[in-house]
Write a protein that holds these residues in place. Structure first.
Motif, short mmCIF file in Angstrom:
data_model
loop_
_atom_site.label_atom_id
_atom_site.label_comp_id
_atom_site.label_asym_id
_atom_site.label_seq_id
_atom_site.Cartn_x
_atom_site.Cartn_y
_atom_site.Cartn_z
N VAL A 55 0.83 -1.21 0.00
CA VAL A 55 0.00 0.00 0.00
C VAL A 55 0.87 1.26 0.00
N HIS A 56 1.86 1.30 0.86
CA HIS A 56 2.67 2.51 1.01
C HIS A 56 3.55 2.79 -0.21
N PHE A 57 4.06 1.74 -0.85
CA PHE A 57 4.96 1.92 -1.99
C PHE A 57 4.30 1.59 -3.33
N ASN A 58 2.97 1.58 -3.35
CA ASN A 58 2.20 1.34 -4.58
C ASN A 58 2.60 0.07 -5.32
N GLY A 59 2.90 -0.98 -4.57
CA GLY A 59 3.21 -2.27 -5.17
C GLY A 59 4.59 -2.38 -5.77
N GLU A 60 5.44 -1.37 -5.56
CA GLU A 60 6.76 -1.36 -6.18
C GLU A 60 7.89 -1.62 -5.19
N HIS A 61 7.62 -2.37 -4.16
CA HIS A 61 8.62 -2.65 -3.13
C HIS A 61 8.76 -4.16 -2.99
N LYS A 62 9.93 -4.62 -2.56
CA LYS A 62 10.17 -6.05 -2.39
C LYS A 62 9.18 -6.63 -1.36
N LEU A 63 8.55 -7.74 -1.72
CA LEU A 63 7.63 -8.43 -0.83
C LEU A 63 8.24 -9.75 -0.35
N ASN A 64 7.86 -10.16 0.84
CA ASN A 64 8.26 -11.47 1.35
C ASN A 64 7.54 -12.59 0.60
N PHE A 65 6.31 -12.31 0.19
CA PHE A 65 5.49 -13.28 -0.52
C PHE A 65 4.98 -12.65 -1.81
N PRO A 66 5.84 -12.57 -2.83
CA PRO A 66 5.44 -11.91 -4.08
C PRO A 66 4.25 -12.58 -4.76
N GLU A 67 4.00 -13.83 -4.44
CA GLU A 67 2.85 -14.53 -5.01
C GLU A 67 1.52 -13.94 -4.53
N ASN A 68 1.55 -13.12 -3.48
CA ASN A 68 0.33 -12.48 -2.95
C ASN A 68 0.07 -11.10 -3.55
N ARG A 69 0.91 -10.67 -4.48
CA ARG A 69 0.79 -9.32 -5.06
C ARG A 69 -0.61 -9.04 -5.61
N ASP A 70 -1.20 -9.99 -6.35
CA ASP A 70 -2.55 -9.79 -6.91
C ASP A 70 -3.60 -9.68 -5.80
N LEU A 71 -3.44 -10.47 -4.75
CA LEU A 71 -4.37 -10.42 -3.62
C LEU A 71 -4.31 -9.04 -2.95
N TYR A 72 -3.11 -8.52 -2.72
CA TYR A 72 -2.97 -7.20 -2.11
C TYR A 72 -3.59 -6.12 -3.00
N ALA A 73 -3.41 -6.27 -4.30
CA ALA A 73 -3.98 -5.29 -5.24
C ALA A 73 -5.50 -5.29 -5.15
N LYS A 74 -6.11 -6.47 -5.08
CA LYS A 74 -7.57 -6.56 -4.96
C LYS A 74 -8.05 -5.97 -3.64
N GLU A 75 -7.36 -6.29 -2.54
CA GLU A 75 -7.75 -5.77 -1.24
C GLU A 75 -7.63 -4.25 -1.19
N THR A 76 -6.57 -3.72 -1.78
CA THR A 76 -6.34 -2.28 -1.80
C THR A 76 -7.45 -1.59 -2.60
N GLN A 77 -7.83 -2.20 -3.72
CA GLN A 77 -8.90 -1.63 -4.56
C GLN A 77 -10.22 -1.62 -3.81
N LYS A 78 -10.53 -2.70 -3.08
CA LYS A 78 -11.76 -2.78 -2.29
C LYS A 78 -11.78 -1.69 -1.22
N GLU A 79 -10.62 -1.46 -0.56
CA GLU A 79 -10.55 -0.45 0.50
C GLU A 79 -10.75 0.95 -0.08
N LYS A 80 -10.30 1.21 -1.29
CA LYS A 80 -10.48 2.52 -1.91
C LYS A 80 -11.95 2.77 -2.25
N ILE A 81 -12.66 1.70 -2.60
CA ILE A 81 -14.08 1.81 -2.96
C ILE A 81 -14.93 2.04 -1.70
N ALA A 82 -14.58 1.35 -0.60
CA ALA A 82 -15.38 1.41 0.63
C ALA A 82 -15.27 2.69 1.36
#
Length: 70
Positions: A43-70
């Motif tokens: 969230v803080h680095f707009n998806g452009e930072h090293k992740l411990n679990f890069p396989e979760n990148r799409d999940l974080y993107a979906k969650e972030t989008q839902k939070e912006k809508i709510a």
């Protein structure tokens, strides 16, 4: 894991920002602390930072989008 440190039988999650370190919490497991680091980092680095679990990148993107809508 990046941003995760053991202390007293628990694990601290923290992230380095431009003005120093930001404490994200204490957790019972190393993985739980790493997941919190990843979500905050995404969230803080707009998806452009090293992740411990890069396989979760799409999940974080979906969650972030839902939070912006709510």
């Amino acid at each position: 894991y990046t941003g995760v440190y053991p202390i007293g039988g628990m694990f601290i999650s923290r992230i380095k920002l431009e003005n120093g370190f930001h404490f994200l919490g204490m957790f019972k497991t190393e993985k739980e602390a790493a997941l919190v680091y990843d979500k905050y980092s995404f969230v803080h680095f707009n998806g452009e930072h090293k992740l411990n679990f890069p396989e979760n990148r799409d999940l974080y993107a979906k969650e972030t989008q839902k939070e912006k809508i709510a």
